[in-house]
Design an enzyme around this catalytic site. Structure first.
Site, PDB file in Angstrom:
ATOM      1  N   HIS A 147     -82.195  39.906  49.466  1.00 29.81           N
ATOM      2  CA  HIS A 147     -82.433  38.390  48.261  1.00 29.81           C
ATOM      3  C   HIS A 147     -82.189  38.556  46.863  1.00 29.81           C
ATOM      4  O   HIS A 147     -83.439  38.715  46.672  1.00 29.81           O
ATOM      5  CB  HIS A 147     -82.505  37.827  49.763  1.00 29.81           C
ATOM      6  CG  HIS A 147     -83.279  37.802  50.484  1.00 29.81           C
ATOM      7  ND1 HIS A 147     -82.704  36.840  51.341  1.00 29.81           N
ATOM      8  CD2 HIS A 147     -82.930  38.760  51.611  1.00 29.81           C
ATOM      9  CE1 HIS A 147     -82.332  36.877  51.995  1.00 29.81           C
ATOM     10  NE2 HIS A 147     -82.554  37.593  52.325  1.00 29.81           N
TER      11      HIS A 147
ATOM     12  N   HIS B 213     -84.636  36.960  61.639  1.00 26.78           N
ATOM     13  CA  HIS B 213     -85.405  38.045  61.271  1.00 26.78           C
ATOM     14  C   HIS B 213     -86.296  38.877  62.939  1.00 26.78           C
ATOM     15  O   HIS B 213     -86.983  39.469  62.084  1.00 26.78           O
ATOM     16  CB  HIS B 213     -86.748  37.644  60.038  1.00 26.78           C
ATOM     17  CG  HIS B 213     -84.707  36.923  58.936  1.00 26.78           C
ATOM     18  ND1 HIS B 213     -86.225  36.894  57.629  1.00 26.78           N
ATOM     19  CD2 HIS B 213     -84.297  37.110  58.363  1.00 26.78           C
ATOM     20  CE1 HIS B 213     -85.154  36.495  56.972  1.00 26.78           C
ATOM     21  NE2 HIS B 213     -83.769  36.662  57.510  1.00 26.78           N
TER      22      HIS B 213
ATOM     23  N   GLU C 194     -71.508  38.745  58.830  1.00 28.61           N
ATOM     24  CA  GLU C 194     -71.524  38.856  57.582  1.00 28.61           C
ATOM     25  C   GLU C 194     -70.973  39.616  56.711  1.00 28.61           C
ATOM     26  O   GLU C 194     -71.079  41.270  56.889  1.00 28.61           O
ATOM     27  CB  GLU C 194     -73.479  38.977  56.902  1.00 28.61           C
ATOM     28  CG  GLU C 194     -73.417  39.395  56.234  1.00 28.61           C
ATOM     29  CD  GLU C 194     -75.280  39.218  55.677  1.00 28.61           C
ATOM     30  OE1 GLU C 194     -75.610  39.312  54.985  1.00 28.61           O
ATOM     31  OE2 GLU C 194     -76.241  39.926  57.014  1.00 28.61           O
TER      32      GLU C 194
ATOM     33  N   ASP D 161     -77.826  43.463  61.853  1.00 28.86           N
ATOM     34  CA  ASP D 161     -77.633  43.094  60.909  1.00 28.86           C
ATOM     35  C   ASP D 161     -77.904  44.230  60.108  1.00 28.86           C
ATOM     36  O   ASP D 161     -79.231  44.694  59.922  1.00 28.86           O
ATOM     37  CB  ASP D 161     -78.261  41.953  60.440  1.00 28.86           C
ATOM     38  CG  ASP D 161     -78.018  40.815  58.914  1.00 28.86           C
ATOM     39  OD1 ASP D 161     -78.462  41.827  58.282  1.00 28.86           O
ATOM     40  OD2 ASP D 161     -78.967  40.164  59.211  1.00 28.86           O
TER      41      ASP D 161
ATOM     42  N   ASP E 208    -104.867  56.208  55.706  1.00 26.75           N
ATOM     43  CA  ASP E 208    -103.965  56.951  54.317  1.00 26.75           C
ATOM     44  C   ASP E 208    -102.554  57.448  54.155  1.00 26.75           C
ATOM     45  O   ASP E 208    -102.133  57.890  53.609  1.00 26.75           O
ATOM     46  CB  ASP E 208    -104.741  57.724  53.199  1.00 26.75           C
ATOM     47  CG  ASP E 208    -105.305  58.772  54.608  1.00 26.75           C
ATOM     48  OD1 ASP E 208    -104.386  59.472  55.916  1.00 26.75           O
ATOM     49  OD2 ASP E 208    -105.381  59.950  54.512  1.00 26.75           O
TER      50      ASP E 208
ATOM     51  N   HIS F 186     -79.430  28.135  58.604  1.00 31.46           N
ATOM     52  CA  HIS F 186     -79.418  28.428  57.084  1.00 31.46           C
ATOM     53  C   HIS F 186     -78.387  28.878  56.242  1.00 31.46           C
ATOM     54  O   HIS F 186     -77.336  27.762  56.419  1.00 31.46           O
ATOM     55  CB  HIS F 186     -80.055  30.253  57.174  1.00 31.46           C
ATOM     56  CG  HIS F 186     -78.750  30.839  57.887  1.00 31.46           C
ATOM     57  ND1 HIS F 186     -77.690  31.387  58.099  1.00 31.46           N
ATOM     58  CD2 HIS F 186     -78.782  31.149  59.731  1.00 31.46           C
ATOM     59  CE1 HIS F 186     -77.072  31.966  58.819  1.00 31.46           C
ATOM     60  NE2 HIS F 186     -77.397  31.507  59.811  1.00 31.46           N
TER      61      HIS F 186
ATOM     62  N   HIS G  26     -76.398  34.866  49.786  1.00 30.13           N
ATOM     63  CA  HIS G  26     -77.959  34.444  48.986  1.00 30.13           C
ATOM     64  C   HIS G  26     -77.006  35.841  48.061  1.00 30.13           C
ATOM     65  O   HIS G  26     -76.502  36.813  48.090  1.00 30.13           O
ATOM     66  CB  HIS G  26     -79.395  35.334  49.461  1.00 30.13           C
ATOM     67  CG  HIS G  26     -78.782  36.449  50.738  1.00 30.13           C
ATOM     68  ND1 HIS G  26     -78.628  37.447  50.200  1.00 30.13           N
ATOM     69  CD2 HIS G  26     -78.809  36.682  51.796  1.00 30.13           C
ATOM     70  CE1 HIS G  26     -78.273  38.297  51.385  1.00 30.13           C
ATOM     71  NE2 HIS G  26     -78.437  37.960  52.444  1.00 30.13           N
TER      72      HIS G  26
ATOM     73  N   ASP H 280     -74.975  44.898  53.091  1.00 27.01           N
ATOM     74  CA  ASP H 280     -76.056  43.957  53.635  1.00 27.01           C
ATOM     75  C   ASP H 280     -74.546  42.992  54.776  1.00 27.01           C
ATOM     76  O   ASP H 280     -74.038  42.517  53.967  1.00 27.01           O
ATOM     77  CB  ASP H 280     -76.374  42.408  52.828  1.00 27.01           C
ATOM     78  CG  ASP H 280     -77.462  41.925  54.108  1.00 27.01           C
ATOM     79  OD1 ASP H 280     -77.166  42.107  55.510  1.00 27.01           O
ATOM     80  OD2 ASP H 280     -78.448  40.606  53.594  1.00 27.01           O
TER      81      ASP H 280
ATOM     82  N   GLU I  90     -72.503  34.232  54.967  1.00 28.97           N
ATOM     83  CA  GLU I  90     -72.733  34.859  56.370  1.00 28.97           C
ATOM     84  C   GLU I  90     -73.353  33.644  57.449  1.00 28.97           C
ATOM     85  O   GLU I  90     -74.009  33.325  57.465  1.00 28.97           O
ATOM     86  CB  GLU I  90     -74.615  35.625  56.564  1.00 28.97           C
ATOM     87  CG  GLU I  90     -75.461  35.344  55.053  1.00 28.97           C
ATOM     88  CD  GLU I  90     -76.173  35.604  55.708  1.00 28.97           C
ATOM     89  OE1 GLU I  90     -76.868  36.436  56.855  1.00 28.97           O
ATOM     90  OE2 GLU I  90     -77.207  36.655  54.529  1.00 28.97           O
TER      91      GLU I  90
ATOM     92  N   ARG J 216     -73.564  35.630  64.346  1.00 25.91           N
ATOM     93  CA  ARG J 216     -73.564  35.790  62.914  1.00 25.91           C
ATOM     94  C   ARG J 216     -72.235  37.266  62.250  1.00 25.91           C
ATOM     95  O   ARG J 216     -72.323  37.729  63.031  1.00 25.91           O
ATOM     96  CB  ARG J 216     -75.527  36.099  62.261  1.00 25.91           C
ATOM     97  CG  ARG J 216     -74.950  35.843  60.625  1.00 25.91           C
ATOM     98  CD  ARG J 216     -76.241  35.644  59.928  1.00 25.91           C
ATOM     99  NE  ARG J 216     -77.414  37.262  60.309  1.00 25.91           N
ATOM    100  CZ  ARG J 216     -78.689  36.706  60.583  1.00 25.91           C
ATOM    101  NH1 ARG J 216     -78.706  35.925  62.051  1.00 25.91           N
ATOM    102  NH2 ARG J 216     -78.910  38.202  61.135  1.00 25.91           N
TER     103      ARG J 216
ATOM    104  N   TYR K 249     -77.296  30.163  66.626  1.00 21.94           N
ATOM    105  CA  TYR K 249     -77.308  30.070  67.373  1.00 21.94           C
ATOM    106  C   TYR K 249     -78.261  29.027  69.104  1.00 21.94           C
ATOM    107  O   TYR K 249     -78.267  27.535  68.175  1.00 21.94           O
ATOM    108  CB  TYR K 249     -79.000  30.129  66.629  1.00 21.94           C
ATOM    109  CG  TYR K 249     -78.620  30.988  65.221  1.00 21.94           C
ATOM    110  CD1 TYR K 249     -78.487  32.572  65.491  1.00 21.94           C
ATOM    111  CD2 TYR K 249     -78.280  30.551  64.049  1.00 21.94           C
ATOM    112  CE1 TYR K 249     -78.304  33.582  64.180  1.00 21.94           C
ATOM    113  CE2 TYR K 249     -77.699  31.123  63.016  1.00 21.94           C
ATOM    114  CZ  TYR K 249     -77.632  32.745  63.107  1.00 21.94           C
ATOM    115  OH  TYR K 249     -77.383  33.152  62.155  1.00 21.94           O
TER     116      TYR K 249
END
Length: 462
Positions: free
Chosen positions: A385, A267, A432, A284, A63, A374, A378, A295, A408, A430, A412
């Site tokens: 997003h 992510h 951004e 990020d 809960d 990617h 966005h 962002d 961005e 990256r 990688y």
């Protein structure tokens, strides 16, 4: 976007995201024109009706609740930022066009969750034509929907709403052949709202701008903590302290602090590793202010310096970032912004020896995709997003003043990706920023945080 333990509580005026910026808002902002937004909704709704339930309280375990985050569509149209409310919009009606169902006061519940809004106050506070008890929704809503020709509702949003909407549709299918009226079709609300939310009004831009300013300041404060031996979680904590201490409601999404090979997971959110002496650290994160997101991503060396092929790759990403930002202007498209980044990435990957062949062929055949998997951008707004189409029947959506989005690019190199360049193994980079399209061109809302590696190193040195 956590749900939480303040469910049902009436927050002080300065804490309500629909009214001001957030806790300790640090200055007035333009009021949010919910009425104007509803007018635009009704102009598109025709003889239909729209049903928007509040987001439910979400539970972390048992809960134990997450901090509450309002449903973005309901927040956009009404400002309702509490659980257990339902808004009904009737485009076909001459009166009671906006009906709001709200929970009645419950002293036993309020002992645990805090004071709830009095239903008598909701009409004035949220601009509803009529306010009804939430407990009456199951018996009243079907009749209120009966005069329309369609229902804009997302199945699965609420079990109670699902039942009522299905009942209203069954009634409409039965009555329409005889009476000529009654709902007979179901449409996703995004068919209308996504387009409305794509172009930000002045109140939204002010809140995104504030979120961006807070995020830049928090990054400037937190990046000097990036050094060998520090825990990723320590940088995360510094960032989120920076957000909250400057009046943000918290992070707009789960903060990413990814050292070394962790940056190759796009992510990554565990944030439970320690930074190695030779690591690049990808950060990020973004603040949420008044319900609106920023962002930012920066990649910084723990060693306070960057040389060799990793420096070259950083410069490739930086060149792609700059080219993409330069491509942002009214009339172009996010496809065009991405293409500008791809050209720089393709040339750079060939130059460092990661890909062979003419850069034009690398771009056309998408040989860059294993390293740049990617898109470059966005939409950004109430959601990180954010809602809004990228393409329609005529092709890619053209950028217009008021549109806000990220730029961005990244590269990688997970272990085993390129054995001929072992120095790049486990490298993820990256960069951004957040961009607003204006009448004259584009504004980088997060330009207060440097992107060049030398400038970032100077920043981390304090």
């Amino acid at each position: 976007m956590h749900r939480g333990s303040n469910a049902g509580r009436v927050l002080p005026t300065g804490c309500r995201p629909a009214v001001s910026g957030g806790p300790r808002s640090g200055g007035s902002l333009p009021p949010i024109p919910h009425g104007d937004r509803r007018d635009r909704l009704f102009s598109r709704l025709g003889d239909g009706a729209m049903v928007l339930p509040a987001a439910p309280v979400r539970f972390r375990s048992g809960d134990s609740e997450y901090r509450y985050r309002a449903d973005s569509e309901l927040l956009y149209l009404t400002g309702w930022d509490l659980p257990d409310g339902i808004a009904l919009f009737r485009g076909f009606a001459d009166e009671d066009r906006f009906v709001l169902f709200v929970p009645e006061r419950d002293p036993a519940r309020e002992l645990w969750t805090g004071s709830m809004r009095d239903p008598d106050d909701a009409r004035a506070a949220f601009g509803a034509d009529r306010v009804l008890p939430l407990g009456d929704f199951s018996t009243r809503a079907s009749g209120l929907l009966a005069g329309g020709d369609g229902i804009w509702y997302r199945l699965g949003a609420s079990e109670m709403c699902d039942r009522v909407v299905r009942e209203a549709l069954r009634g409409g299918w039965s009555r329409r052949p005889r009476d000529g009226v009654g709902p007979y079709r179901l449409v996703d609300p995004g068919a209308i709202l996504d387009g409305l939310r794509l172009r930000k009004d002045a109140a939204e831009i002010a809140r995104i701008r504030r979120a961006a300013k807070i995020t830049v300041a928090a990054f400037r404060e937190a990046l000097p903590r990036v050094r060998a031996g520090v825990g990723e979680w320590e940088v995360e904590a510094a960032l989120e302290f920076g957000f909250r201490s400057r009046g943000a409601g918290g992070p707009a999404f789960t903060t990413i602090v990814a050292a070394g090979v962790n940056a190759c997971t796009l992510h990554y959110t565990a944030n439970d590793s320690r930074v190695g002496a030779d690591d690049l650290v990808l950060v990020d994160a973004g603040a949420e202010y008044g319900g609106y997101a920023a962002d930012i991503t920066r990649t910084v060396p723990a060693s306070r310096g960057l040389e060799g092929v990793r420096r070259e790759v950083y410069e490739v990403v930086l060149n792609a970032h700059r080219a993409a930002v330069a491509a942002c202007a009214p009339g172009t498209t996010l496809d065009g912004v991405h293409a500008a980044a791809v050209r720089e990435v393709s040339e750079g990957l060939v130059a460092v020896g990661a890909v062979k062949g003419p850069p034009e062929e690398v771009g056309e055949r998408k040989l860059y995709r294993p390293f740049f998997p990617h898109r470059t951008s966005h939409w950004l707004g109430l959601d990180t997003h954010d809602a809004g189409p990228y393409r329609d029947r005529s092709g890619p959506v053209r950028l217009e003043p008021g549109m806000v989005f990220t730029v961005e690019p990244g590269l990688y190199f997970p272990p085993g990706r390129d054995p001929e360049l072992p120095a790049l193994e486990g490298t993820g980079i990256r960069i951004e920023d957040d961009v607003l399209i204006t009448g004259e061109g584009a504004e980088v809302l997060t330009a207060g945080l440097p992107v060049g590696v030398d400038e970032l190193v100077r920043l981390t040195e304090g």
